[in-house]
Scaffold this motif. Structure first.
Motif, PDB file in Angstrom:
ATOM      1  N   SER A 121     -11.720  50.309   6.278  1.00  0.00           N
ATOM      2  CA  SER A 121     -12.985  49.700   5.340  1.00  0.00           C
ATOM      3  C   SER A 121     -12.741  47.741   4.960  1.00  0.00           C
ATOM      4  O   SER A 121     -13.277  47.328   4.872  1.00  0.00           O
ATOM      5  N   LYS A 122     -11.271  47.746   4.739  1.00  0.00           N
ATOM      6  CA  LYS A 122     -10.436  45.944   4.637  1.00  0.00           C
ATOM      7  C   LYS A 122     -10.603  45.606   6.373  1.00  0.00           C
ATOM      8  O   LYS A 122     -11.513  44.663   5.927  1.00  0.00           O
ATOM      9  N   SER A 123     -10.566  46.124   7.186  1.00  0.00           N
ATOM     10  CA  SER A 123     -10.734  46.087   8.653  1.00  0.00           C
ATOM     11  C   SER A 123     -12.062  45.264   8.681  1.00  0.00           C
ATOM     12  O   SER A 123     -12.953  44.048   9.377  1.00  0.00           O
ATOM     13  N   LEU A 124     -13.180  46.007   8.015  1.00  0.00           N
ATOM     14  CA  LEU A 124     -14.765  46.447   8.438  1.00  0.00           C
ATOM     15  C   LEU A 124     -15.132  44.865   7.393  1.00  0.00           C
ATOM     16  O   LEU A 124     -16.889  44.996   7.359  1.00  0.00           O
ATOM     17  N   HIS A 125     -14.732  44.615   6.648  1.00  0.00           N
ATOM     18  CA  HIS A 125     -15.133  43.960   5.331  1.00  0.00           C
ATOM     19  C   HIS A 125     -16.245  44.966   4.379  1.00  0.00           C
ATOM     20  O   HIS A 125     -17.418  44.255   4.259  1.00  0.00           O
ATOM     21  N   VAL A 126     -16.079  46.384   4.285  1.00  0.00           N
ATOM     22  CA  VAL A 126     -16.596  47.217   3.598  1.00  0.00           C
ATOM     23  C   VAL A 126     -16.483  47.697   2.741  1.00  0.00           C
ATOM     24  O   VAL A 126     -15.049  47.784   2.319  1.00  0.00           O
ATOM     25  N   SER A 127     -16.957  48.486   2.000  1.00  0.00           N
ATOM     26  CA  SER A 127     -16.941  49.183   0.408  1.00  0.00           C
ATOM     27  C   SER A 127     -16.235  50.618   1.622  1.00  0.00           C
ATOM     28  O   SER A 127     -16.724  51.153   2.532  1.00  0.00           O
ATOM     29  N   GLU A 128     -14.991  50.923   0.690  1.00  0.00           N
ATOM     30  CA  GLU A 128     -14.116  52.649   0.980  1.00  0.00           C
ATOM     31  C   GLU A 128     -15.511  53.551   0.676  1.00  0.00           C
ATOM     32  O   GLU A 128     -15.549  54.619   1.577  1.00  0.00           O
ATOM     33  N   LYS A 129     -16.536  53.682  -0.580  1.00  0.00           N
ATOM     34  CA  LYS A 129     -17.602  54.900  -0.701  1.00  0.00           C
ATOM     35  C   LYS A 129     -18.433  54.292   0.823  1.00  0.00           C
ATOM     36  O   LYS A 129     -19.237  55.518   1.230  1.00  0.00           O
ATOM     37  N   SER A 130     -18.760  53.403   1.041  1.00  0.00           N
ATOM     38  CA  SER A 130     -19.499  53.374   2.460  1.00  0.00           C
ATOM     39  C   SER A 130     -19.401  53.990   3.757  1.00  0.00           C
ATOM     40  O   SER A 130     -19.896  54.237   4.043  1.00  0.00           O
TER      41      SER A 130
END
Length: 148
Positions: free
Chosen positions: A133-142
């Motif tokens: 999620s940090k690598s893709l800049h998205v939420s973990e939930k997504s």
């Protein structure tokens, strides 16, 4: 997957707005973006809040301290609510009628697809959900909709 119907909304949106850039889409749809302090009580523990008022003015209130790439994901997620969940405002008086988990999953899917974020399990083999999620800049939930 039961979320593929959302793809048609995304294709139509990009065609209508003549762009896939989240800021250009907001501009074309006349949805306001208002940055607010990260400790604002208005959004409590969330990163953002989508609102439509009685005059159909639409605004996304978003924390002012988000990383630019993550901000785009959050804006795409909120746009998903704006486009996919217009009926929520009629049902808002009885929160028991709303399946919040389902709506959040749909908005996450919308955001990932609109931003063209694809996850190749080979590229992320051995990574944790948090690292991905940090690598893709998205939420973990997504990322829960993907099986690893």
């Amino acid at each position: 997957m039961g979320l593929r119907w959302i793809n048609e909304y995304i294709y139509g949106l990009i065609e209508h707005c003549k762009s896939s850039d989240i800021y250009e889409i907001y501009n074309a749809l006349n949805i306001n973006i208002k940055k607010i302090p990260k400790h604002s009580l208005m959004i409590e523990d969330n990163e953002a809040l989508y609102m439509r008022d009685y005059f159909n003015q639409e605004t996304v209130f978003i924390k002012d301290n988000l990383d630019f790439q993550y901000e785009k994901f959050v804006l795409a997620h909120e746009l998903g609510h704006a486009i996919l969940h217009t009926e929520i405002y009629q049902a808002a008086y009885n929160k028991n009628l709303i399946n919040k988990g389902k709506l959040e999953k749909q908005a996450d899917y919308f955001a990932l697809k609109l931003l063209n974020i694809e996850i190749d399990s080979i590229d992320y083999e051995g990574y944790t959900i948090e690292q991905i999620s940090k690598s893709l800049h998205v939420s973990e939930k997504s990322l829960e909709m993907y099986s690893y």
